[in-house]
Design a protein around this motif. Structure first.
Motif, short mmCIF file in Angstrom:
data_model
loop_
_atom_site.label_atom_id
_atom_site.label_comp_id
_atom_site.label_asym_id
_atom_site.label_seq_id
_atom_site.Cartn_x
_atom_site.Cartn_y
_atom_site.Cartn_z
N PRO A 184 0.10 4.98 0.06
CA PRO A 184 -0.96 5.99 0.15
C PRO A 184 -0.65 7.19 -0.74
O PRO A 184 0.41 7.79 -0.63
CB PRO A 184 -0.95 6.41 1.62
N TYR A 228 0.85 -1.18 0.00
CA TYR A 228 0.00 0.00 0.00
C TYR A 228 0.89 1.23 0.00
O TYR A 228 1.71 1.42 0.90
CB TYR A 228 -0.92 -0.01 1.22
N LYS A 230 -6.32 4.77 4.92
CA LYS A 230 -7.19 4.67 3.73
C LYS A 230 -8.45 5.49 3.92
O LYS A 230 -8.87 6.23 3.02
CB LYS A 230 -7.55 3.21 3.46
#
Length: 175
Positions: free
Chosen positions: A35, A33, A99
């Motif tokens: 961001p 991930y 998230k």
């Protein structure tokens, strides 16, 4: 054969390699991930919204302990991020909070903070509702939410009426 438990870790990348590293990890079928924060930039001839990494030189990976070597061998990765002498383990709920934070707020910023003891709070409404943590700072309409395992602060404008101090005796056992 029992499957190994996967944990989120932060890895440190070469400067401006966050998106490349995320792509390389995806190609290796490693859950990751990176961001991205949509930010409006001005050029001499136009304005454009670009996706910039929220955490410079950081990408999060979710792997079992035995697969760390695969991550270390990925181009652009310098090393795992260490916190208190060990690779920084990121809790699942903190990844989800990042998230959610990026879905709900635009043009988010992060800043590093020194560790210190502050009041414990709970957010009573809004996208961060029911999240508990330590207050870093409260301004007129600004609340800083602590991500303790990384040593970073995510900043968003939240009405101070949505934040309440939680009874210390009740929450000390949570942290």
């Amino acid at each position: 054969m029992q499957q190994e438990l996967s944990t989120w870790y932060a890895v440190y990348t070469k400067a401006r390699w966050e998106k490349k590293v995320a792509d390389l990890l995806t190609r290796k079928r490693i859950e990751n991930y990176c961001p991205l924060n949509p930010v409006e930039r001005q050029w001499s001839d136009r304005r454009k919204v670009v996706a910039e990494p929220l955490f410079r030189s950081y990408v999060f990976v979710r792997i079992p302990e035995s697969r760390k070597w695969v991550v270390r061998e990925t181009d652009g990765i310098i090393n795992f991020v260490y916190w208190l002498g060990k690779p920084a383990v990121i809790a699942d709920h903190e990844i989800e909070l990042i998230k959610r934070f990026l879905r709900e707020y635009k043009d988010v910023t992060v800043e590093q903070f020194p560790l210190r003891q502050d009041d414990l709070v709970e957010i009573t409404s809004g996208p961060l509702m029911n999240q508990r943590g330590r207050i870093i700072e409260i301004g007129k309409n600004k609340v800083k939410a602590e991500l303790s395992s990384l040593g970073y602060t995510m900043i968003a404008t939240v009405p101070t009426t949505e934040v309440v101090v939680v009874n210390r005796a009740v929450t000390e056992s949570i942290f």
